[in-house]
Motif scaffolding. Structure first.
Motif, short mmCIF file in Angstrom:
data_model
loop_
_atom_site.label_atom_id
_atom_site.label_comp_id
_atom_site.label_asym_id
_atom_site.label_seq_id
_atom_site.Cartn_x
_atom_site.Cartn_y
_atom_site.Cartn_z
N ALA A 52 9.30 2.84 -3.51
CA ALA A 52 9.73 2.49 -2.15
C ALA A 52 11.21 2.15 -2.13
N ALA A 53 11.67 1.49 -3.20
CA ALA A 53 13.07 1.07 -3.25
C ALA A 53 14.04 2.24 -3.26
N VAL A 54 13.57 3.41 -3.69
CA VAL A 54 14.45 4.59 -3.69
C VAL A 54 14.06 5.57 -2.58
N GLY A 55 13.16 5.12 -1.70
CA GLY A 55 12.85 5.91 -0.52
C GLY A 55 11.78 6.95 -0.69
N VAL A 56 10.92 6.82 -1.68
CA VAL A 56 9.84 7.80 -1.92
C VAL A 56 8.57 7.35 -1.20
N LYS A 57 7.83 8.31 -0.63
CA LYS A 57 6.57 8.01 0.05
C LYS A 57 5.47 7.91 -1.02
N ALA A 58 5.01 6.71 -1.27
CA ALA A 58 4.03 6.49 -2.34
C ALA A 58 3.00 5.47 -1.93
N ALA A 59 1.84 5.54 -2.52
CA ALA A 59 0.75 4.59 -2.24
C ALA A 59 -0.16 4.52 -3.44
N MET B 23 0.83 -1.20 0.00
CA MET B 23 0.00 0.00 0.00
C MET B 23 0.86 1.25 0.00
N THR B 24 1.61 1.47 1.09
CA THR B 24 2.38 2.69 1.22
C THR B 24 3.84 2.36 1.43
N SER B 25 4.72 3.11 0.78
CA SER B 25 6.15 2.85 0.91
C SER B 25 6.71 3.60 2.11
N GLN B 26 8.00 3.39 2.35
CA GLN B 26 8.69 4.06 3.43
C GLN B 26 8.98 5.51 3.06
N THR B 27 9.27 6.33 4.06
CA THR B 27 9.50 7.74 3.83
C THR B 27 10.97 8.06 3.64
N SER B 28 11.21 9.15 2.94
CA SER B 28 12.57 9.66 2.77
C SER B 28 12.47 11.14 2.47
N ALA B 29 13.32 11.94 3.09
CA ALA B 29 13.26 13.38 2.87
C ALA B 29 13.77 13.70 1.48
N PRO B 30 12.96 14.34 0.64
CA PRO B 30 13.39 14.64 -0.72
C PRO B 30 14.39 15.79 -0.75
N ALA B 31 15.18 15.81 -1.80
CA ALA B 31 16.10 16.93 -1.99
C ALA B 31 15.29 18.15 -2.43
N ALA B 32 15.91 19.33 -2.32
CA ALA B 32 15.16 20.57 -2.54
C ALA B 32 15.07 20.97 -4.00
N THR B 33 15.94 20.47 -4.86
CA THR B 33 15.95 20.88 -6.26
C THR B 33 15.71 19.68 -7.18
N PRO B 34 15.21 19.93 -8.38
CA PRO B 34 15.00 18.81 -9.32
C PRO B 34 16.27 18.00 -9.57
N LEU B 35 17.40 18.68 -9.80
CA LEU B 35 18.64 17.94 -10.05
C LEU B 35 19.07 17.15 -8.82
N GLY B 36 18.86 17.74 -7.63
CA GLY B 36 19.20 17.03 -6.41
C GLY B 36 18.39 15.76 -6.24
N GLY C 14 -0.70 14.73 4.77
CA GLY C 14 0.52 15.17 4.11
C GLY C 14 1.66 14.19 4.18
N ASP C 15 1.32 12.89 4.34
CA ASP C 15 2.36 11.87 4.48
C ASP C 15 2.66 11.12 3.19
N LEU C 16 2.18 11.64 2.06
CA LEU C 16 2.44 10.99 0.77
C LEU C 16 3.06 11.98 -0.21
N ASP C 17 3.97 11.47 -1.03
CA ASP C 17 4.50 12.25 -2.14
C ASP C 17 3.79 11.93 -3.45
N LEU C 18 3.38 10.66 -3.60
CA LEU C 18 2.71 10.24 -4.84
C LEU C 18 1.59 9.26 -4.49
N LEU C 19 0.44 9.44 -5.14
CA LEU C 19 -0.69 8.55 -4.95
C LEU C 19 -1.22 8.14 -6.32
N TYR C 20 -1.28 6.82 -6.58
CA TYR C 20 -1.73 6.28 -7.86
C TYR C 20 -3.19 5.86 -7.75
#
Length: 613
Positions: free
Chosen positions: A85-92, A1-14, A113-119
């Motif tokens: 999830a494998a790259v640490g993104v919060k998704a469900a 359902m939902t992946s693990q969390t990871s703090a995203p970088a601030a810029t697209p390239l980051g 506000g605990d998700l970055d992407l929802l499909y």
């Protein structure tokens, strides 16, 4: 359902570097990401394997709120979430596979506000309850994947996509990005209009897939031809084989299994659990061949499909391009192979003629089929013709069958006139109409029960085509059907004259048809400069690559995720070439971001330090 969390970088390239493990953007990716991150709407036409998903995933990670991804197949959402999830993104994902408690948890995560992407699928998104839920959430963007499904004239039309225009009305301040790998200029326009994206920025990349070698052959025991292809070039590779009917799918899969291949059938006649189980096996294991109807494949993210084969003629160039595009998503060499014959042409024309669709729709289907036939019978570069169909220009590729083994053309005007005369004589003098088989018998003067009973030997055209073999006549008939010189009628596919017949009969048109060089039965159907993905590796590097694949397969089984979620083949090949002996040396290898470096670095280095070090 939902992946693990990871703090995203601030810029697209980051985000690109730290999360996804890629050093730099490709093509238009950076422009698209910057535009959507800045709040702009976008329509993106980019080939499969071109990195479309990053164009919405990265803005969703950089912007505040959750990115809502509309995807057509719920069966694939778990794999998409696993990969994130494998790259640490919060998704469900939010779909019918979840029970009430699980769905409530995902909805709560979205609102908190605990998700970055929802499909979710379009059917769910347009429901009033879902729209109300989204109106109370902080949204970063809407991504409409496989946007060509909105086209009513396309090959993958989905009625629920028509309702997605509601997003522009209900959420005017949330950027929307529509993406597809398959769109003619007409479909592009329809996407823009039906999704209310008239003010969007349009990004149209080249549809070229240079790593795919396109090959089209005349049927001569198609299953045997396919087996020769797999054994000669794709032993132990994953592949997809498309057939037109459920019956042919089952028969082809059984034939491949009898030859020792790990082949499975996939079609709408199987239960939902059977289809899910087989799709999971195909995604998670190496060397599996999926034999399927076109019900299989949309949204398949497996990057290491090394070949896509068609045992029956596709109905359109769009469908063919979409299906062949599932090969070589990792950019490594792949094969798109198609076998077709006269029976395919007659069968598809009959299916169109017997359809209950409107005449306007039938004309569209006939035009799609005619374009597909023109591609098959082309004397010039396949890639050039495919790209021209989508409104793009290209130089001959040097990598398709027509470039590698140029076919010869021959003046078939006189044989065409003989065939047309035979059809006229049978109609006028005998009031008879026949399919290709009997017409060829008349042209070649071959006596059978039909010709004897109908006194065909008394016709002036009896035997006038004895200089051509039956196979050659079938090729002529197939190509005249493609040129609209002759046509088929009725349930039995009888032949008749088409509008293009008149100038040929009057000698006002010259017909140059394709003559395919004869090949020995069972021999490979083409040649390529590199037959495997590992051809650039030394024997020592190949051994390391195979050890890495075995480790990856173990990890995939243990985690119950597709093997490519751990690392795609391209990353393993790079590791084998670099042979890093310290974890920090893995940094900079494409596909290894911070999360994967932390999780797998020590294990990978340990393998590299093995007996080949």
């Amino acid at each position: 359902m939902t992946s693990q969390t990871s703090a995203p970088a601030a810029t697209p390239l980051g985000v690109l570097q730290e999360v996804f493990g890629f050093e730099s953007f490709r093509g238009d990716q950076e422009r698209i990401v910057e535009h959507v991150t800045g709040g702009g709407d976008a329509v993106v036409l980019m080939p499969t394997g071109g990195g479309k998903s990053l164009c919405y995933q990265i803005p969703a990670l950089v912007r505040e709120g959750a990115g809502i991804v509309i995807s057509p197949l719920i069966a694939l959402m778990q794999n998409q979430v696993d990969a994130l999830a494998a790259v640490g993104v919060k998704a469900a994902f939010l779909n019918s596979t979840l029970d009430a408690d699980q769905a409530a948890q995902v909805e709560g995560d979205l609102l908190n506000g605990d998700l970055d992407l929802l499909y979710m699928a379009p059917e769910r998104l347009v429901q009033p309850r879902t729209l109300d839920l989204l109106s109370h959430a902080n949204l970063a963007l809407f991504a409409i994947d496989e946007a060509h499904c909105v086209s009513q004239w396309g090959h993958d039309f989905r009625k629920d996509y028509l309702g997605l225009s509601v997003l522009a009305e209900r959420f005017p301040g949330v950027p929307r990005i529509a993406l597809t790998a398959t769109a003619t200029q007409a479909t592009h326009q329809e996407i823009t209009e039906r999704l209310s994206l008239g003010a969007a920025e349009h990004f149209v990349a080249s549809f070229d897939r240079p790593n795919i070698q396109y090959r089209i052959v005349e049927k001569d025991n198609a299953r045997s031809q396919l087996l020769s292809l797999i054994r000669a070039e794709h032993a132990r590779d994953s592949g997809i084989v498309y057939c037109l009917s459920r019956r042919s799918v089952e028969q082809a899969a059984e034939a491949l299994r009898k030859e020792g291949l790990d082949a499975m059938a996939y079609h709408a006649g199987l239960s939902e659990s059977e289809r899910a189980e087989r799709q999971t096996r195909f995604l998670q294991e190496d060397g599996v061949v999926m034999v399927a109807t076109i019900a299989f494949g949309m949204g398949i993210d497996k990057p290491d499909v090394r070949f896509v084969a068609h045992l029956d003629l596709p109905k359109s160039v769009e469908g063919y391009y979409q299906e062949t595009g599932r090969a070589g998503r990792d950019g490594l060499p792949a094969t798109a192979w198609l076998a077709y014959g006269l029976h395919d042409v007659v069968q598809l024309r009959r299916m169109i003629d017997q359809s209950e669709a409107t005449e306007t729709h039938l004309r569209g289907q006939r035009a799609h089929l005619d374009a597909m036939l023109a591609l098959c019978e082309s004397l010039t570069c396949r890639r050039v013709q495919i790209l021209q169909y989508f409104g793009q220009q290209a130089e001959p590729c040097g990598n398709c069958d027509n470039c590698l083994t140029p076919p010869t053309g021959w003046d078939a005007t006189v044989p065409a006139q003989k065939l047309l005369s035979a059809l006229i004589r049978l109609d006028r003098e005998r009031n008879q109409h026949f399919g290709a088989g009997q017409v060829i018998h008349v042209l070649r003067g071959k006596v059978n029960d039909r010709s004897t009973a109908s006194r065909h030997d008394q016709l002036s055209v009896w035997g006038v085509g004895a200089d051509l073999s039956e196979t050659e006549w079938r090729s002529v008939i197939r190509q005249l059907l493609a040129r609209n010189v002759i046509t088929t009628y009725g349930e039995y596919g009888t032949l008749g004259l088409a509008p293009g017949a008149t100038p040929v009969l009057r000698g006002q048109a010259t017909l140059e048809l394709r003559r395919t060089a004869r090949k020995k039965r069972g021999s490979p159907t083409g040649r390529r400069s590199s037959t495997t993905t590992t051809s650039s590796l030394t024997p020592q590097q190949s051994s390391l690559f195979e050890s890495l694949r075995e480790w990856r397969a173990h990890q995939a089984r243990e985690q119950k995720v597709p093997a490519y979620v751990i690392f795609p083949d391209a990353t393993l090949i790079s590791i084998a070439q670099v042979a890093p002996t310290a974890v920090h040396e893995l940094r900079g290898i494409s596909g290894i971001g911070a999360k994967k470096l932390e999780r797998y670095g020590e294990s990978v280095v340990e393998i590299v330090r093995g007996p080949w070090a």
